[in-house]
Scaffold this motif. Structure first.
Motif, short mmCIF file in Angstrom:
data_model
loop_
_atom_site.label_atom_id
_atom_site.label_comp_id
_atom_site.label_asym_id
_atom_site.label_seq_id
_atom_site.Cartn_x
_atom_site.Cartn_y
_atom_site.Cartn_z
N LEU A 178 9.90 4.00 -9.64
CA LEU A 178 10.81 4.87 -8.47
C LEU A 178 10.79 4.47 -6.93
O LEU A 178 11.45 4.52 -6.12
CB LEU A 178 10.77 6.21 -9.05
N ALA A 179 9.11 4.07 -6.97
CA ALA A 179 8.83 3.88 -5.51
C ALA A 179 9.45 2.60 -4.89
O ALA A 179 9.81 2.58 -3.97
CB ALA A 179 7.34 3.91 -5.60
N VAL A 180 9.64 1.61 -5.95
CA VAL A 180 10.07 0.25 -5.84
C VAL A 180 11.46 0.72 -5.35
O VAL A 180 12.09 0.12 -4.23
CB VAL A 180 9.78 -0.74 -6.55
N SER A 181 12.42 1.12 -6.13
CA SER A 181 13.70 1.28 -5.98
C SER A 181 14.00 2.21 -4.82
O SER A 181 15.04 1.78 -4.18
CB SER A 181 14.36 1.88 -7.49
N THR A 182 13.39 3.15 -4.49
CA THR A 182 13.52 3.95 -3.48
C THR A 182 12.88 3.23 -2.06
O THR A 182 13.83 3.22 -1.10
CB THR A 182 12.73 5.14 -3.50
N LEU A 222 0.67 -1.01 -0.06
CA LEU A 222 -0.07 0.13 -0.10
C LEU A 222 0.80 1.18 0.18
O LEU A 222 0.39 2.18 -0.63
CB LEU A 222 -0.90 -0.07 1.35
N LEU A 223 1.89 1.19 0.67
CA LEU A 223 3.01 2.32 0.79
C LEU A 223 3.52 2.58 -0.41
O LEU A 223 3.49 3.62 -0.96
CB LEU A 223 4.01 2.11 1.80
N MET A 224 3.87 1.64 -1.22
CA MET A 224 4.49 1.73 -2.83
C MET A 224 3.31 2.17 -3.61
O MET A 224 3.79 3.35 -4.65
CB MET A 224 4.87 0.45 -3.04
N ILE A 225 2.15 1.75 -3.62
CA ILE A 225 1.07 2.52 -4.55
C ILE A 225 0.93 3.85 -4.01
O ILE A 225 0.69 5.04 -4.68
CB ILE A 225 -0.11 1.73 -4.31
N ILE A 226 0.80 4.17 -2.71
CA ILE A 226 0.61 5.55 -2.60
C ILE A 226 1.76 6.50 -2.90
O ILE A 226 1.82 7.68 -3.40
CB ILE A 226 0.24 5.87 -0.93
N ALA A 227 2.87 5.83 -2.35
CA ALA A 227 4.14 6.75 -3.00
C ALA A 227 4.37 6.87 -4.45
O ALA A 227 4.76 8.13 -4.76
CB ALA A 227 5.49 5.91 -2.59
N SER A 228 3.73 5.94 -5.12
CA SER A 228 4.07 6.07 -6.78
C SER A 228 2.93 7.30 -7.22
O SER A 228 3.34 8.00 -7.97
CB SER A 228 3.89 4.84 -7.31
N LEU A 237 1.72 9.61 -5.35
CA LEU A 237 2.18 11.02 -4.59
C LEU A 237 3.13 11.34 -5.77
O LEU A 237 3.34 12.60 -6.21
CB LEU A 237 2.53 11.02 -3.42
N MET A 238 4.00 10.71 -6.09
CA MET A 238 5.32 10.99 -6.81
C MET A 238 4.95 11.34 -8.17
O MET A 238 5.57 12.46 -8.93
CB MET A 238 6.34 9.99 -6.72
N TYR A 239 4.04 10.66 -8.93
CA TYR A 239 3.43 10.82 -10.14
C TYR A 239 2.85 12.39 -10.37
O TYR A 239 3.38 13.38 -11.03
CB TYR A 239 2.36 9.88 -10.60
N ASN A 240 2.01 12.68 -9.22
CA ASN A 240 1.42 14.13 -9.00
C ASN A 240 2.53 15.27 -8.82
O ASN A 240 2.26 16.42 -9.32
CB ASN A 240 0.36 13.87 -7.84
#
Length: 193
Positions: A120-124, A90-96, A98-101
């Motif tokens: 980017l979310a996965v690698s970070t 869930l954190l990966m989905i939210i992070a991706s 947010l980062m896209y926006n």
């Protein structure tokens, strides 16, 4: 040849009882060296040596207790491990998202949609950080830093759950042994101290 010599020295050193693990390890070494020397006379060495190598896998049996304990921990703590994995997903989905926006306006070619931003979310989150895609805006860098710190927790939470489970099982076994010592092994009556 040196390994064979050191094997016999250690066999002579251990004058007491020799465990099955000790025997299986050194039996493998002795037989493998004998097969190496017999190789000059026989051409079946490679076949026998390959079969003997399969026997070396039996040395993992000395870790049977540890493997059983970890398996028991996974069985006992499965719900916590699954929930922590779901939280990370869930954190990966939210992070991706947010980062896209945040980064889409600054880098539309690198952050074209939320699915590609998932890289980017996965690698970070796994703290790999290949460097092929990275944020250039201040808000994106702050979010990347937060995601990297959450990635450390991604490893720490399951590790803590597994460690606590191993400790719990070990403590139960110690208590069972202690309770067993309170009774006479011959008659079964409780020993008064």
């Amino acid at each position: 040849m040196f390994r064979l010599f050191s094997t016999f020295r250690q066999l002579l050193f251990f004058k007491g009882t020799i465990t099955v693990q000790f025997n299986s390890d050194y039996l493998y070494i002795i037989i493998s060296h004998l097969l190496l020397h017999i190789n000059t006379f026989l051409q079946i060495h490679h076949y026998l040596y390959a079969k003997l190598k399969l026997l070396s896998g039996l040395s993992i049996l000395r870790f049977e207790y540890i493997i059983k304990t970890i398996g028991q921990v996974f069985k006992n703590e499965a719900s916590q491990l699954i929930s922590s994995t779901l939280v990370v997903g869930l954190l990966m989905i939210i992070a991706s998202v947010l980062m896209y926006n945040i980064e889409n306006a600054a880098q539309p070619e690198a952050f074209s949609n939320a699915i590609e931003t998932m890289w980017l979310a996965v690698s970070t989150l796994t703290t790999v950080g290949y460097g092929d895609v990275y944020p250039i805006t201040a808000a994106g860098r702050v979010l990347s830093t937060i995601i990297a710190f959450l990635g450390i927790g991604m490893v720490a939470i399951p590790t803590g759950i597994i460690t606590a489970g191993i400790t719990k099982i070990t403590n139960k076994e110690k208590e069972a042994k202690k309770d067993k010592k309170d009774f006479c092994p011959y008659c079964g009556h409780k020993i008064d101290e």
